[in-house]
Design an enzyme around this catalytic site. Structure first.
Site, PDB file in Angstrom:
ATOM      1  N   GLY A  91       1.767  37.326  45.204  1.00  0.00           N
ATOM      2  CA  GLY A  91       2.141  36.312  44.216  1.00  0.00           C
ATOM      3  C   GLY A  91       2.021  34.933  44.840  1.00  0.00           C
TER       4      GLY A  91
ATOM      5  N   LYS B 102      -5.497  29.470  51.401  1.00  0.00           N
ATOM      6  CA  LYS B 102      -5.150  29.069  52.764  1.00  0.00           C
ATOM      7  C   LYS B 102      -3.874  28.241  52.820  1.00  0.00           C
ATOM      8  CE  LYS B 102      -9.323  27.343  53.065  1.00  0.00           C
ATOM      9  NZ  LYS B 102      -9.962  28.018  51.930  1.00  0.00           N
TER      10      LYS B 102
ATOM     11  N   GLN C 210     -12.331  24.975  52.529  1.00  0.00           N
ATOM     12  CA  GLN C 210     -13.445  25.765  51.985  1.00  0.00           C
ATOM     13  C   GLN C 210     -13.455  27.175  52.607  1.00  0.00           C
ATOM     14  OE1 GLN C 210     -14.561  22.411  53.143  1.00  0.00           O
ATOM     15  NE2 GLN C 210     -14.308  21.561  51.132  1.00  0.00           N
TER      16      GLN C 210
ATOM     17  N   GLY D 208      -8.831  21.735  47.592  1.00  0.00           N
ATOM     18  CA  GLY D 208      -7.430  21.616  47.202  1.00  0.00           C
ATOM     19  C   GLY D 208      -6.646  22.839  47.627  1.00  0.00           C
ATOM     20  N   HIS D 209      -5.567  22.622  48.378  1.00  0.00           N
ATOM     21  CA  HIS D 209      -4.704  23.725  48.775  1.00  0.00           C
ATOM     22  C   HIS D 209      -3.434  23.678  47.927  1.00  0.00           C
ATOM     23  CE1 HIS D 209      -6.685  24.058  53.029  1.00  0.00           C
ATOM     24  NE2 HIS D 209      -7.468  24.399  52.035  1.00  0.00           N
TER      25      HIS D 209
ATOM     26  N   GLY E 127     -14.333  29.974  49.766  1.00  0.00           N
ATOM     27  CA  GLY E 127     -13.227  29.050  49.576  1.00  0.00           C
ATOM     28  C   GLY E 127     -12.248  29.550  48.537  1.00  0.00           C
ATOM     29  N   ASP E 128     -11.186  28.789  48.317  1.00  0.00           N
ATOM     30  CA  ASP E 128     -10.160  29.099  47.313  1.00  0.00           C
ATOM     31  C   ASP E 128      -9.433  30.412  47.617  1.00  0.00           C
ATOM     32  OD1 ASP E 128     -11.142  26.848  45.722  1.00  0.00           O
ATOM     33  OD2 ASP E 128     -12.811  28.157  45.194  1.00  0.00           O
TER      34      ASP E 128
ATOM     35  N   ARG F 263     -12.276  23.203  37.750  1.00  0.00           N
ATOM     36  CA  ARG F 263     -13.447  23.990  37.367  1.00  0.00           C
ATOM     37  C   ARG F 263     -13.122  25.482  37.327  1.00  0.00           C
ATOM     38  NH1 ARG F 263     -18.514  22.302  41.062  1.00  0.00           N
ATOM     39  NH2 ARG F 263     -16.953  22.458  42.700  1.00  0.00           N
TER      40      ARG F 263
END
Length: 424
Positions: free
Chosen positions: A414, A19, A225, A43-44, A15-16, A304
């Protein structure tokens, strides 16, 4: 009649991967964007025109023109969090009421689901999964055990249904001796969220989606995810509660597998993980801390700190296979701009024996085998074409494509929408 196409975009790591930005960039090529699984624990983050937005349940195509965005049946939805997210977007001038459709078959995350989430985690002691506490797991548990409350239920005898589900949850919490909680205020806002949702187009999304395809239009399916968090194929039990892989788009939207065309697999130029669970290439040194700081690796929803490490090609080959990935998108290449040496994990040593496949368990006895490559030592954030890439970076791309046997078509340099290079 010409039939439309369905392409799927999903994460290949834990994940992260970025996307949201890619969905935003690709949306102009599609008529509809549809989210097929997950809940508001994902969270996107998108950045453009000097503004930063974090989406939790609303598809990332919502910012582009008048495109229809669909929250599919495979998603679990928290009405209160959805309301807050939607109101924030409406404040920034985005018209949602006509463009955002919600599946009647999506399941509702109740306030008591969040309490159950906390209770189950507390019970696990040292074996905690590292859940976000948003109630995702308990909601999917109710869905699979045929005890769920769905969006379509809000129009039919809802108060009675809600009370019955709440009473069942309270009985479970009592049996777990977990009674020190108060959901009075949360429940009040949650019910406001239910009323707010009624203003949107709540639809039989599987019919709508197949009608869109029959009319010759195109759909981009957006996952949440990443593959290594898939409930079947991820690093179980340290996974999410849904199918994050390409097959999840079929069950989470009601699409036949023969309708799927391109499968875009997103990865970072390195690797990160949030929460508990195994992570073979994790770095505990200054290099890991440097990647975290340069990449701003902190959760978009939870804040986190993300664990950071070198790219893991063993895991990526596995993810590409189970998803049927046709093209790769590499994010955050710019984070590695200043490194003298880049490392890539090409195999594992499991109990002293070298293997090149992703094993049943990666919890113990796994040691990464690295290949070192020269860094490019160039600030690429202002580049507009792949012709500007330094040789070392072009070589890194070629190396990855050869190892993964899949072309890398898009490279992000970026966070901004414009910092995206589509390769020829």
């Amino acid at each position: 009649m010409q039939k439309g196409k369905v392409d799927v975009l999903l994460g290949l790591q834990w994940g992260d991967e970025g996307k949201g930005k890619v969905v935003d960039v690709l949306t102009p090529q599609y008529d509809v964007v549809a989210r097929f699984q997950g809940g508001p624990n994902a969270g996107h983050t998108l950045e453009f025109e000097g503004e930063k937005y974090v989406l939790r349940s609303i598809p990332s195509g919502i910012f582009q023109g008048g495109k229809v965005n669909i929250i599919g049946n495979g998603v679990v939805l928290a009405p209160d969090l959805f309301m807050n997210e939607a109101k924030d977007l409406e404040k920034s001038g985005h018209d949602l009421r006509n463009r955002l459709h919600i599946s009647k078959k999506a399941h509702l995350i109740m306030p008591t689901h969040r309490v159950l989430d906390a209770a189950y985690e507390a019970q696990k002691g040292k074996s905690k999964v590292g859940t976000t506490g948003k109630g995702i797991g308990p909601t999917y548990t109710d869905k699979i055990s045929r005890n769920g409350l769905r969006v379509g239920d809000i129009f039919d005898n809802f108060e009675e249904k809600y009370a019955a589900h709440k009473a069942r949850h309270e009985a479970i919490l009592k049996s777990l001796d977990y009674t020190d909680y108060d959901i009075t205020e949360v429940e009040k806002v949650w019910m406001e969220g239910i009323e707010y949702m009624k203003q949107f187009q709540i639809v039989d999304s599987e019919y709508e989606i197949n009608q869109i395809l029959k009319s010759g239009k195109s759909i981009l399916c957006e996952g949440a995810q990443g593959t290594l968090l898939d409930v079947d194929f991820g690093s179980y039990p340290f996974v999410t509660s849904s199918n994050t892989i390409c097959a999840g788009a079929c069950t989470g939207l009601g699409i036949g597998p023969n309708k799927i065309g391109e499968v875009f697999g997103i990865m970072k130029a390195y690797c990160t993980r949030v929460g508990a669970g195994p992570f073979p290439t994790e770095l505990f040194d200054e290099t890991g801390a440097k990647i975290r700081d340069l990449g701003h690796e902190y959760g978009a929803v939870t804040g986190r700190e993300r664990r950071c490490g070198w790219i893991d090609l063993v895991a990526l080959r596995y993810a590409i296979a189970v998803n049927g990935v046709t093209q790769l998108i590499m994010m955050k290449s710019d984070v590695l701009d200043g490194f003298d040496t880049i490392k890539a994990c090409v195999a594992y040593k499991q109990n002293g024996v070298e293997i090149d496949h992703f094993p049943y368990s990666i919890e113990e006895g796994i040691e990464p085998v690295y290949k070192e490559l020269p860094g490019w030592k160039t600030d690429m954030t202002k580049f507009t074409s792949e012709d500007q890439f330094p040789k070392e970076f072009s070589d890194y791309i070629k190396f990855l494509e050869a190892e993964l046997e899949t072309p890398i078509k898009i490279i992000s340099i970026g966070p901004d929408r414009d910092q995206t290079i589509v390769r020829k």
